[in-house]
Motif scaffolding. Structure first.
Motif, PDB file in Angstrom:
ATOM      1  N   ASN A  35      -1.177   1.843   0.830  1.00 51.77           N
ATOM      2  CA  ASN A  35      -1.698   2.419  -0.407  1.00 51.77           C
ATOM      3  C   ASN A  35      -0.635   3.182  -1.191  1.00 51.77           C
ATOM      4  OD1 ASN A  35      -1.494   4.683   1.248  1.00 51.77           O
ATOM      5  ND2 ASN A  35      -3.700   4.708   1.700  1.00 51.77           N
ATOM      6  N   ALA A  36       0.640   2.866  -0.920  1.00 59.32           N
ATOM      7  CA  ALA A  36       1.740   3.465  -1.678  1.00 59.32           C
ATOM      8  C   ALA A  36       2.937   2.521  -1.630  1.00 59.32           C
ATOM      9  CB  ALA A  36       2.125   4.831  -1.088  1.00 59.32           C
ATOM     10  N   GLY A  37       3.685   2.438  -2.721  1.00 57.89           N
ATOM     11  CA  GLY A  37       4.874   1.605  -2.729  1.00 57.89           C
ATOM     12  C   GLY A  37       4.591   0.163  -3.101  1.00 57.89           C
ATOM     13  N   PRO A  38       5.655  -0.658  -3.177  1.00 56.01           N
ATOM     14  CA  PRO A  38       5.520  -2.048  -3.607  1.00 56.01           C
ATOM     15  C   PRO A  38       4.909  -2.937  -2.528  1.00 56.01           C
ATOM     16  CG  PRO A  38       7.785  -1.585  -2.984  1.00 56.01           C
ATOM     17  CD  PRO A  38       7.059  -0.270  -2.930  1.00 56.01           C
ATOM     18  N   ASP A  39       4.633  -4.167  -2.888  1.00 50.38           N
ATOM     19  CA  ASP A  39       4.072  -5.156  -1.972  1.00 50.38           C
ATOM     20  C   ASP A  39       5.029  -5.368  -0.798  1.00 50.38           C
ATOM     21  OD1 ASP A  39       2.969  -7.314  -0.671  1.00 50.38           O
ATOM     22  OD2 ASP A  39       2.887  -8.608  -2.438  1.00 50.38           O
ATOM     23  N   PRO A  40       4.585  -5.154   0.441  1.00 48.50           N
ATOM     24  CA  PRO A  40       5.489  -5.300   1.582  1.00 48.50           C
ATOM     25  C   PRO A  40       5.724  -6.739   2.021  1.00 48.50           C
ATOM     26  CG  PRO A  40       3.320  -4.632   2.344  1.00 48.50           C
ATOM     27  CD  PRO A  40       3.254  -4.651   0.845  1.00 48.50           C
ATOM     28  N   ARG A  41       4.949  -7.689   1.520  1.00 45.02           N
ATOM     29  CA  ARG A  41       5.051  -9.071   2.009  1.00 45.02           C
ATOM     30  C   ARG A  41       6.436  -9.693   1.784  1.00 45.02           C
ATOM     31  NH1 ARG A  41       0.271  -8.093  -0.333  1.00 45.02           N
ATOM     32  NH2 ARG A  41      -1.672  -8.465   0.807  1.00 45.02           N
ATOM     33  N   PRO A  42       7.040  -9.544   0.590  1.00 47.85           N
ATOM     34  CA  PRO A  42       8.379 -10.119   0.417  1.00 47.85           C
ATOM     35  C   PRO A  42       9.417  -9.516   1.364  1.00 47.85           C
ATOM     36  CG  PRO A  42       7.383  -9.639  -1.714  1.00 47.85           C
ATOM     37  CD  PRO A  42       6.503  -9.021  -0.678  1.00 47.85           C
ATOM     38  N   LEU A  43       9.294  -8.234   1.652  1.00 48.36           N
ATOM     39  CA  LEU A  43      10.224  -7.594   2.582  1.00 48.36           C
ATOM     40  C   LEU A  43      10.012  -8.112   4.002  1.00 48.36           C
ATOM     41  CD1 LEU A  43       9.942  -4.023   1.090  1.00 48.36           C
ATOM     42  CD2 LEU A  43      12.030  -5.392   1.160  1.00 48.36           C
ATOM     43  N   ALA A  44       8.754  -8.362   4.360  1.00 50.29           N
ATOM     44  CA  ALA A  44       8.477  -8.938   5.679  1.00 50.29           C
ATOM     45  C   ALA A  44       9.090 -10.318   5.800  1.00 50.29           C
ATOM     46  CB  ALA A  44       6.963  -9.003   5.904  1.00 50.29           C
ATOM     47  N   ALA A  45       8.997 -11.105   4.739  1.00 47.10           N
ATOM     48  CA  ALA A  45       9.527 -12.473   4.762  1.00 47.10           C
ATOM     49  C   ALA A  45      11.041 -12.504   4.885  1.00 47.10           C
ATOM     50  CB  ALA A  45       9.091 -13.205   3.494  1.00 47.10           C
ATOM     51  N   ALA A  46      11.715 -11.425   4.485  1.00 42.88           N
ATOM     52  CA  ALA A  46      13.176 -11.379   4.540  1.00 42.88           C
ATOM     53  C   ALA A  46      13.701 -10.980   5.917  1.00 42.88           C
ATOM     54  CB  ALA A  46      13.701 -10.400   3.486  1.00 42.88           C
ATOM     55  N   LEU A  47      12.815 -10.571   6.816  1.00 45.28           N
ATOM     56  CA  LEU A  47      13.239 -10.149   8.157  1.00 45.28           C
ATOM     57  C   LEU A  47      13.387 -11.358   9.084  1.00 45.28           C
ATOM     58  CD1 LEU A  47      10.843  -7.094   8.593  1.00 45.28           C
ATOM     59  CD2 LEU A  47      13.320  -6.997   8.188  1.00 45.28           C
ATOM     60  N   PRO A  48      14.235 -11.251  10.115  1.00 46.15           N
ATOM     61  CA  PRO A  48      14.345 -12.354  11.080  1.00 46.15           C
ATOM     62  C   PRO A  48      13.016 -12.648  11.757  1.00 46.15           C
ATOM     63  CG  PRO A  48      16.059 -10.706  11.453  1.00 46.15           C
ATOM     64  CD  PRO A  48      15.130 -10.134  10.446  1.00 46.15           C
ATOM     65  N   ARG A  49      12.278 -11.581  12.090  1.00 54.03           N
ATOM     66  CA  ARG A  49      10.953 -11.718  12.691  1.00 54.03           C
ATOM     67  C   ARG A  49      10.246 -10.377  12.604  1.00 54.03           C
ATOM     68  NH1 ARG A  49       8.504 -14.837  17.828  1.00 54.03           N
ATOM     69  NH2 ARG A  49       6.689 -13.522  18.174  1.00 54.03           N
ATOM     70  N   LEU A  50       8.957 -10.436  12.327  1.00 57.73           N
ATOM     71  CA  LEU A  50       8.136  -9.232  12.283  1.00 57.73           C
ATOM     72  C   LEU A  50       6.869  -9.472  13.094  1.00 57.73           C
ATOM     73  CD1 LEU A  50       7.333  -6.420  11.166  1.00 57.73           C
ATOM     74  CD2 LEU A  50       6.294  -7.613   9.224  1.00 57.73           C
ATOM     75  N   ASP A  51       6.681  -8.649  14.135  1.00 56.24           N
ATOM     76  CA  ASP A  51       5.445  -8.659  14.912  1.00 56.24           C
ATOM     77  C   ASP A  51       4.662  -7.400  14.575  1.00 56.24           C
ATOM     78  OD1 ASP A  51       5.729 -11.031  16.845  1.00 56.24           O
ATOM     79  OD2 ASP A  51       7.632  -9.996  17.084  1.00 56.24           O
ATOM     80  N   VAL A  52       3.346  -7.524  14.476  1.00 61.10           N
ATOM     81  CA  VAL A  52       2.500  -6.423  14.039  1.00 61.10           C
ATOM     82  C   VAL A  52       1.545  -6.004  15.148  1.00 61.10           C
ATOM     83  CG1 VAL A  52       0.793  -5.663  12.344  1.00 61.10           C
ATOM     84  CG2 VAL A  52       2.640  -7.220  11.643  1.00 61.10           C
ATOM     85  N   LEU A  53       1.604  -4.726  15.496  1.00 69.79           N
ATOM     86  CA  LEU A  53       0.602  -4.102  16.365  1.00 69.79           C
ATOM     87  C   LEU A  53      -0.348  -3.356  15.434  1.00 69.79           C
ATOM     88  CD1 LEU A  53       2.903  -2.550  19.141  1.00 69.79           C
ATOM     89  CD2 LEU A  53       1.593  -4.670  19.279  1.00 69.79           C
ATOM     90  N   LEU A  54      -1.522  -3.899  15.215  1.00 68.70           N
ATOM     91  CA  LEU A  54      -2.440  -3.328  14.240  1.00 68.70           C
ATOM     92  C   LEU A  54      -3.469  -2.451  14.933  1.00 68.70           C
ATOM     93  CD1 LEU A  54      -3.639  -4.951  11.031  1.00 68.70           C
ATOM     94  CD2 LEU A  54      -5.282  -3.653  12.382  1.00 68.70           C
ATOM     95  N   ASP A  55      -3.426  -1.162  14.625  1.00 67.70           N
ATOM     96  CA  ASP A  55      -4.321  -0.181  15.231  1.00 67.70           C
ATOM     97  C   ASP A  55      -5.706  -0.306  14.590  1.00 67.70           C
ATOM     98  OD1 ASP A  55      -5.700   2.189  15.988  1.00 67.70           O
ATOM     99  OD2 ASP A  55      -3.781   3.176  16.359  1.00 67.70           O
ATOM    100  N   THR A  56      -6.684  -0.649  15.404  1.00 68.73           N
ATOM    101  CA  THR A  56      -8.044  -0.864  14.901  1.00 68.73           C
ATOM    102  C   THR A  56      -8.983   0.288  15.233  1.00 68.73           C
ATOM    103  OG1 THR A  56      -8.734  -2.035  16.922  1.00 68.73           O
ATOM    104  CG2 THR A  56      -7.758  -3.358  15.151  1.00 68.73           C
ATOM    105  N   SER A  57      -8.437   1.439  15.656  1.00 66.04           N
ATOM    106  CA  SER A  57      -9.304   2.538  16.081  1.00 66.04           C
ATOM    107  C   SER A  57      -9.967   3.263  14.915  1.00 66.04           C
ATOM    108  CB  SER A  57      -8.495   3.538  16.914  1.00 66.04           C
ATOM    109  OG  SER A  57      -7.438   4.098  16.151  1.00 66.04           O
ATOM    110  N   GLY A  58      -9.540   3.000  13.693  1.00 65.67           N
ATOM    111  CA  GLY A  58     -10.146   3.618  12.521  1.00 65.67           C
ATOM    112  C   GLY A  58     -10.074   2.657  11.352  1.00 65.67           C
ATOM    113  N   GLU A  59      -9.874   3.195  10.157  1.00 65.37           N
ATOM    114  CA  GLU A  59      -9.709   2.336   8.989  1.00 65.37           C
ATOM    115  C   GLU A  59      -8.504   1.422   9.186  1.00 65.37           C
ATOM    116  OE1 GLU A  59      -9.135   2.757   4.119  1.00 65.37           O
ATOM    117  OE2 GLU A  59      -8.915   4.510   5.435  1.00 65.37           O
ATOM    118  N   ARG A  60      -8.635   0.163   8.794  1.00 70.23           N
ATOM    119  CA  ARG A  60      -7.529  -0.783   8.960  1.00 70.23           C
ATOM    120  C   ARG A  60      -7.668  -1.917   7.960  1.00 70.23           C
ATOM    121  NH1 ARG A  60     -12.046  -0.619  12.703  1.00 70.23           N
ATOM    122  NH2 ARG A  60     -12.615  -2.745  13.253  1.00 70.23           N
ATOM    123  N   ASP A  61      -6.545  -2.615   7.763  1.00 64.64           N
ATOM    124  CA  ASP A  61      -6.524  -3.786   6.886  1.00 64.64           C
ATOM    125  C   ASP A  61      -5.975  -4.946   7.712  1.00 64.64           C
ATOM    126  OD1 ASP A  61      -6.127  -5.764   4.995  1.00 64.64           O
ATOM    127  OD2 ASP A  61      -5.397  -4.391   3.456  1.00 64.64           O
TER     128      ASP A  61
END
Length: 225
Positions: free
Chosen positions: A164-190
Motif C-alpha cells: 500500500n505504498a510505493g510503485p508496483d513491485p512486479r517489474p522489480l520481482a521480474a528483474a531478480l534471478p529468483r524470488l520465493d514468497v513466504l506469505l503470512d496468512t495470520s491476518g490481512e493478506r494479499d
C-alpha cells in the motif's frame, strides 16, 4: 541450460553429480575413472579411488522481512523463525537480511558474518510501523545480489503482501534471478499479489500461518538446490 560452476567454496550435498577423489564419505565408485587412475599408479592411495558424489556451489540469498504496521504479535515470531531457519540453512552460504515497512533497513550486508542472535535482536528491536512498500526492498535486494559473485542467487520475501505504498513491485520481482514468497496468512493478506510476485520472479509461493510453517517452507524452497 549451463549448470552452475562448482566453486572452491562448494560443499557436498544436493547439487550436481560429479566424479571426485574418495575422502571417506561417498561410496558410489566411478569404475571407469578409477581404472584410469589405477593404470598409472600400481600402489594406489585412498584418494586414487574416484567416487560419484554431489557438490553444490555456494548460494547468495537475501531475506526480506516485513515489519510494517500490520506485522505485530504472532507475525513477529514468524519473522524471527524465518531468520533462524535461513541462518541455519545457509550456514556456509552468503546471506543478507533487509527489514522493510514504508522504508527499509539493511540488517545484514551480503557476505557479512551471520550471527543469528544478533540478527534476531536487531529485528525484534524494530517497531512495527508504517505502510507496506514491497518494491523498495526488492530494489535493495537486487543491489545486494549485484555485489555477490554466486550464480545461485535469489531473494526470499516474508510478508503479507498488502502493498500500500510505493510503485508496483512486479517489474522489480521480474528483474531478480529468483524470488520465493513466504506469505503470512495470520491476518490481512494479499495472496494474489504474492502469487504474482512469485510468478514474476520465477519462484514459488508458500503460505505460512505461524512460525511452525516456516522451516518446512524454507526446506521446500531450497530442495534440490
Amino acid at each position: 541450460m549451463p549448470r552452475p560452476r562448482a566453486q572452491s567454496s562448494s560443499r557436498r550435498g544436493q547439487g550436481v553429480l560429479a566424479s571426485l577423489p574418495y575422502r571417506g564419505a561417498a561410496d558410489d565408485i566411478d569404475l571407469d575413472a578409477t581404472i584410469e587412475v589405477l593404470a598409472e599408479r600400481p600402489v594406489p592411495e585412498d584418494e586414487d579411488i574416484i567416487v560419484r558424489d554431489r557438490i553444490r556451489s555456494t548460494r547468495a540469498v537475501v531475506l526480506l522481512v516485513d515489519v510494517s504496521g500490520s506485522s505485530k504479535g504472532e507475525r513477529l515470531t514468524t519473522s524471527a523463525a524465518a531468520v533462524g531457519a535461513l541462518a541455519g540453512e545457509l550456514e556456509r552460504d552468503r546471506l543478507a537480511v533487509i527489514a522493510f515497512w514504508s522504508d527499509a533497513a539493511v540488517l545484514l550486508e551480503i557476505g557479512a558474518p551471520v550471527r543469528p542472535f544478533e540478527l534476531l535482536d536487531q529485528l525484534m528491536r524494530i517497531p512495527a510501523r508504517g505502510l507496506t512498500n514491497v518494491a523498495f526492498p526488492l530494489q535493495l535486494a537486487a543491489e545486494q545480489l549485484a555485489r555477490s559473485p554466486e550464480r545461485d542467487s535469489r531473494v526470499v520475501l516474508l510478508s503479507d503482501c498488502v502493498h500500500n505504498a510505493g510503485p508496483d513491485p512486479r517489474p522489480l520481482a521480474a528483474a531478480l534471478p529468483r524470488l520465493d514468497v513466504l506469505l503470512d496468512t495470520s491476518g490481512e493478506r494479499d495472496v494474489e499479489l504474492g502469487r504474482e510476485l512469485a510468478r514474476s520472479g520465477h519462484g514459488t509461493l508458500h503460505l505460512v500461518r505461524d512460525f511452525h510453517d516456516v522451516a518446512p517452507a524454507v526446506t521446500d524452497i531450497f530442495r534440490d538446490r
